[in-house]
Scaffold this motif. Sequence first.
Motif, short mmCIF file in Angstrom:
data_model
loop_
_atom_site.label_atom_id
_atom_site.label_comp_id
_atom_site.label_asym_id
_atom_site.label_seq_id
_atom_site.Cartn_x
_atom_site.Cartn_y
_atom_site.Cartn_z
N UNK A 22 47.82 35.28 42.06
CA UNK A 22 47.82 35.79 43.64
C UNK A 22 49.36 36.32 44.07
N UNK A 23 49.35 37.53 44.94
CA UNK A 23 50.68 37.62 45.24
C UNK A 23 51.13 38.10 46.79
N UNK A 42 42.52 44.62 41.44
CA UNK A 42 43.08 43.97 42.30
C UNK A 42 42.36 44.05 43.74
N UNK A 43 42.19 42.88 44.40
CA UNK A 43 41.31 42.59 45.44
C UNK A 43 42.77 42.19 46.79
N UNK A 44 42.52 42.28 47.87
CA UNK A 44 43.46 42.32 48.76
C UNK A 44 43.53 42.47 49.98
N UNK A 70 40.25 47.17 43.85
CA UNK A 70 40.49 48.56 43.10
C UNK A 70 40.15 47.83 41.83
N UNK A 71 39.75 48.39 40.96
CA UNK A 71 39.18 48.40 39.76
C UNK A 71 40.44 48.50 38.72
N UNK A 72 40.67 48.18 38.00
CA UNK A 72 41.91 48.28 36.14
C UNK A 72 41.90 49.60 36.33
N UNK A 73 42.98 50.27 36.50
CA UNK A 73 43.03 51.47 35.32
C UNK A 73 42.30 52.59 37.11
N UNK A 74 42.40 52.09 38.17
CA UNK A 74 41.47 53.09 38.61
C UNK A 74 42.40 54.02 40.13
N UNK A 89 47.29 40.01 47.14
CA UNK A 89 46.42 40.79 45.97
C UNK A 89 46.64 39.53 45.30
N UNK A 90 45.57 39.33 44.88
CA UNK A 90 44.38 38.49 44.06
C UNK A 90 44.90 39.78 42.59
N UNK A 91 45.14 39.01 41.14
CA UNK A 91 44.97 40.53 40.33
C UNK A 91 44.25 39.70 38.96
N UNK A 92 43.32 40.38 38.26
CA UNK A 92 43.00 40.17 36.76
C UNK A 92 42.87 41.41 36.26
#
Length: 93
Positions: A22-23, A42-44, A70-74, A89-92
């Motif tokens: 999370x950033x 990304x979930x922000x 946002x889904x990856x690569x969107x 933003x949380x990143x996975x």
Amino acid sequence: MPDQPTLAQFRATMLAAGYDEVLERVWAPDTVVDTHTHPFEANAIVVRGEMWLGENGSERRLLPGDRFHLQAHAPHTERYGPEGATYWVARRS
């Protein structure tokens, strides 16, 4: 505006949900980011200022308390208001 969590609460919730990190992202006034992608999901939540997120041919305005995912690569665009913006933003991967 809905109740906004603290950064610590947001971080704990997102890490418990399986996100890797999370950033806090701080954007300068009037920044424009042309179409791009990220290799992560990304979930922000916006916590200061305003931004516009463009995706799938439409653009939406986001203010403090608004969330985006946002889904990856969107492919997407970003632009930030005259006061800039901050979001967590949380990143996975």
